[in-house]
Scaffold this active site. Structure first.
Site, short mmCIF file in Angstrom:
data_model
loop_
_atom_site.label_atom_id
_atom_site.label_comp_id
_atom_site.label_asym_id
_atom_site.label_seq_id
_atom_site.Cartn_x
_atom_site.Cartn_y
_atom_site.Cartn_z
N HIS A 170 0.90 -1.22 0.08
CA HIS A 170 -0.12 0.08 0.06
C HIS A 170 0.92 1.34 0.06
O HIS A 170 0.30 2.33 -0.44
CB HIS A 170 -0.96 -0.11 1.29
CG HIS A 170 -2.24 0.70 1.09
ND1 HIS A 170 -2.26 2.17 0.44
CD2 HIS A 170 -3.42 0.47 1.39
CE1 HIS A 170 -3.48 2.40 0.49
NE2 HIS A 170 -4.29 1.67 0.99
N ASP A 414 -11.58 -5.92 -17.83
CA ASP A 414 -11.77 -7.04 -18.93
C ASP A 414 -10.46 -7.21 -19.71
O ASP A 414 -10.08 -6.31 -20.46
CB ASP A 414 -12.95 -6.77 -19.87
CG ASP A 414 -13.29 -7.62 -20.98
OD1 ASP A 414 -12.50 -8.63 -20.92
OD2 ASP A 414 -14.01 -7.48 -21.81
#
Length: 471
Positions: A170, A414
């Site tokens: 992070h 996608d």
């Protein structure tokens, strides 16, 4: 019910940006980045339908998958770099050198994808074999601790599906920055290596850390925390804490129609209970967080049962992160790559939240904090350390955090195999946190995943169903 399946490692490779495409680069860390050294890696699973055998993936899909990752890393090079953590009084930084790479494990499994991606409660350990793990840190000869930043594990379920396990530190990137990378990579993969998506400069990551100003001296505070962490990190290298065996993971969906009805109902209730309602926006985010917070509290109170002696003025806390890129005095482009989050912390008394108008009290408190942070996010960053300390002192059972956002559009990722069929965030497995995403099934819906003890999950499920009956 225990699941029986096989898992085999097919390949273990490393992917780097094209040779010579990125010069040796050093990036400083800001007060938005440094506090995340205390955080565990962010780990997520993206499940896709894939109706081909493993051999097809290895021969046809994997070459495009690797090539598109390589091309994308030349723009998102910090994710292939290393976190350099020198001892005090030196400052940490990101260092990229030509040839830095990202580990990618390819595995094959016979597990039942329908069970893995289900919304109903499942043992949290069910998903752990598919999670990517960051390689261990190393130490240089001059005492600098070196941390890897990103790793992947792709599991093929022959003729059924694919799971992409992602892990990243992070400190290098918040959710917005990391999903910018994933969205770019998936676009390049879907187009079989066409970089048109990134030809537009406005879509490329913005790496200039000088754009971050520090009028309140937040960096000095952050560095003190870092120096304490890096000086004591060996103390934190003990055995990994085992998760409770009775923890389960489940996903709850709010439909668009349910959210609209909740917003209308809350709007009426807030107007009847406050003269300032017109100044607050009861958004889908506020609605979802409100109902989830109340259900979490009710499930916790149910678990404590007769052993709970809390008085009604005991405070409960709710934590969410706000993207500061457009909410601070020095606005940053939405493509700024790194961390730029402020902690939104709400506290409310048990008596208010457990009362008949508990969800109304929660909605008003969350909406008020969201409104405050639209123009004052940097003040929340300045107050963050002290506010977080107060929250954590209250005890883990009294605070709930939520990560993710429907604005990240996770289900748009996608790679050429269609939209994801399920997304899970594994870093919430320690409990006390919820992950929020847009619904896959319809625009305007929400899905929330959480991890609780089994009996507490039963209580949460009952409270959630009961809450929806109001409408």
């Amino acid at each position: 019910m225990a699941s029986s399946y096989t898992m085999n490692i097919v390949d273990n490779i490393h992917v780097s940006a094209p040779a010579g495409s990125v010069p040796t680069t050093t990036l400083p860390l800001t007060y938005f980045d440094i506090p995340w050294f205390h955080s565990a890696p962010m780990q997520s699973l993206f499940f896709y339908e894939y109706l081909h055998p493993t051999s097809h993936f290895m021969q046809t899909t994997l070459p495009i998958f690797k090539h598109s990752l390589s091309l994308t890393l030349q723009h998102f090079f910090p994710l292939a770099a290393k976190l350099m953590c020198p001892p005090p009084p030196l400052k940490p930084y990101i260092l990229y050198t030509d040839g830095d790479s990202v580990p990618l494990i390819i595995a094959e499994s016979t597990a039942d994808v329908n069970h893995l991606k289900a919304n109903y409660p499942r043992d949290i350990k069910l998903l752990h074999p598919f999670v990517s793990q960051l390689p261990p840190s190393t130490i240089t000869s001059d005492g600098i601790r070196v941390l890897p930043i990103m790793a992947f594990k792709v599991t093929v379920f022959p003729n059924t599906g694919i799971c992409i396990g992602m892990a990243h530190n992070h400190v290098a990137a918040d959710g917005s920055a990391f999903m910018h990378f994933v969205r770019s990579w998936s676009s390049v993969c879907k187009s079989k290596g066409d970089l048109t998506f990134l030809d537009d400069v406005s879509r490329r990551p913005f790496h200039n850390r000088d754009a971050i100003k520090d009028p309140a001296g937040c960096n000095d505070v952050a560095l003190k925390g870092y120096w304490h962490w890096v000086s004591s990190w060996r103390e934190n290298l003990g055995p990994t804490k085992e998760m409770s065996v009775d923890r389960v993971r489940a996903t709850f969906v709010l439909t668009r129609d349910q959210i609209l009805k909740l917003k209308q109902w809350l709007g009426i209730q807030c107007k009847n209970n406050s003269n300032n309602f017109e100044e607050l926006q009861i958004s889908a985010f506020v609605v979802t967080c409100s109902i989830m917070w109340i259900c979490m509290i009710k499930s916790q109170e149910n678990e404590l049962g007769a052993n709970s002696y809390d008085v009604d003025d005991k405070f409960y806390y709710f934590l969410f992160a706000v993207d500061c890129r457009g909410r601070i005095e020095f606005p940053l482009p939405v493509t700024y790559f790194g961390n730029c989050l402020a902690p939104g912390i709400i506290r409310a008394k048990k008596g208010e939240l457990m009362g008949v108008n508990g969800i109304v009290a929660a909605a008003k408190a969350i909406a008020k904090k969201v409104k405050e942070m639209e123009i004052g996010a940097l003040k929340e960053v300045e107050k963050g350390p002290s506010n977080l300390e107060e929250m954590f002192r209250s005890g883990h059972q009294y605070h709930v955090g939520i990560s993710g956002s429907p604005k990240l559009r996770l289900y748009d990722m996608d790679y050429g195999w269609g939209r994801p069929i399920k997304i899970e965030f594994i870093h919430i497995d320690d409990g006390g946190s919820l992950s929020l995403a847009e619904s896959r099934d319809e625009p305007g819906g929400m899905e929330v995943s959480l991890v609780l003890r089994e009996n507490q999950m039963d209580a949460f499920t009952a409270a959630f169903a009961e809450s929806l009956k109001v409408f």
